[in-house]
Design a protein around this motif. Structure first.
Motif, short mmCIF file in Angstrom:
data_model
loop_
_atom_site.label_atom_id
_atom_site.label_comp_id
_atom_site.label_asym_id
_atom_site.label_seq_id
_atom_site.Cartn_x
_atom_site.Cartn_y
_atom_site.Cartn_z
N THR A 13 -4.69 -6.08 7.29
CA THR A 13 -4.72 -4.60 8.48
C THR A 13 -5.55 -5.66 9.46
O THR A 13 -5.75 -6.88 9.11
N ARG A 48 -10.45 -3.34 2.11
CA ARG A 48 -9.09 -2.97 2.26
C ARG A 48 -8.50 -3.66 0.73
O ARG A 48 -8.15 -5.15 1.27
N ARG A 59 -4.56 -4.76 -0.69
CA ARG A 59 -3.26 -4.90 -0.62
C ARG A 59 -2.34 -6.19 -1.45
O ARG A 59 -2.96 -7.40 -2.17
N THR A 90 -0.43 -1.26 -0.12
CA THR A 90 -1.78 -1.13 0.26
C THR A 90 -2.96 0.02 -1.15
O THR A 90 -2.15 1.11 -0.55
N ARG A 137 -5.86 0.40 -0.61
CA ARG A 137 -6.98 1.03 -0.43
C ARG A 137 -6.74 1.01 1.41
O ARG A 137 -6.84 -0.06 1.34
#
Length: 263
Positions: free
Chosen positions: A25, A33, A35, A261, A263
């Motif tokens: 991001t 986050r 991924r 992703t 979350r």
């Protein structure tokens, strides 16, 4: 034999750098986050020298040559970021086998069964050093990574009639550092430039480095496709009981990856 090792050196590094050219991001957040990425590096050109059990040959191969002797390969990368700090894990495996004629060294001119497998696990810490907005209002970010990579290389060369029988396993740790700059090109489109280096003389690896240019297309909140170009260079040398083992070459070509992703 050395067409096999060209295939190995062309493909075995597909998991480390191209997949992280695209950031998770461009904005910081106090929420986690996470991924994951899977992809393929297709080396259009490989050039240099490899040495196995004292046998050395020059590499000058295209993608078709490298893919001929691929048995199995898999690679992946997982990034988890919280605020400006990130944890990164990367893994890779490749196996190759071929019947070939040795071209140089003690076994020159002999036919041999050759097998080679390469795997590694890298663990890194990332830090978002800079983030903000460009003049057009679109975000950008710059992050750095550092950590260690564990490598395992197993290879064997068995000639007809037992005249050549060489092989073994090398395991080693090495430091790795990297940096990545990314920016939003347009809605759902992101560009990135990434570089990394490892080895620095540790356990025979004088230096390995790569440079990557990537573009990412986001299709929804979770899925993206990443594609671009990568250049990789390595200079590795060690001595085993059966002779010298080393690689001094570069590979360059396009890559493509799928990113999800969580979350």
């Amino acid at each position: 034999m050395f067409r096999l090792f060209s295939a190995l050196t062309t493909l075995l590094f597909l998991g480390s750098s191209p997949l992280w050219a695209n950031p998770i991001t461009l904005s910081d957040s106090d929420d986690w986050r996470i991924r994951g990425t899977l992809g393929l590096f297709a080396a259009a050109k490989t050039n240099g020298d490899v040495t196995v059990a004292g046998n050395t040959a020059a590499l000058d191969m295209n993608l078709k040559d490298a893919l001929e002797h691929l048995d199995f390969t898999t690679t992946g990368r997982l990034e988890a970021w919280h605020g400006r700090l990130g944890l990164i894990a990367e893994g890779h495996y490749i196996g190759l086998s071929e019947t070939a004629t040795l071209s140089a060294g003690p076994g020159a001119g002999r036919s041999a069964e050759v097998e080679s497998t390469q795997s590694w696990l890298g663990l890194l810490v990332g830090y978002r050093a800079i983030s903000g907005e460009m003049g057009n209002g679109r975000p950008y970010a710059f992050d750095v990574q550092g950590g260690a990579r564990y490598n395992r290389l197993t290879q064997s060369v068995v000639g007809s009639g037992g005249l050549v029988n060489a092989g073994g396993t090398e395991r080693w740790w090495e430091p790795v550092v990297g940096a990545r700059y990314a920016w939003e090109i347009a809605d759902s489109w992101t560009g990135a430039i990434a570089v990394d280096a490892s080895g620095f003389g540790a356990n025979g690896n004088d230096l390995a480095w790569s440079a990557n240019l990537a573009i990412s297309k986001q299709f929804n909140a979770r899925s993206s496709v990443v594609f671009g170009w990568r250049h990789y260079d390595i200079n590795f040398e060690t001595t085993r009981s059966d002779g010298a083992f080393g690689a001094d070459f570069y590979s360059t070509g396009p890559f493509i990856a799928y990113a999800y992703t969580f979350r």
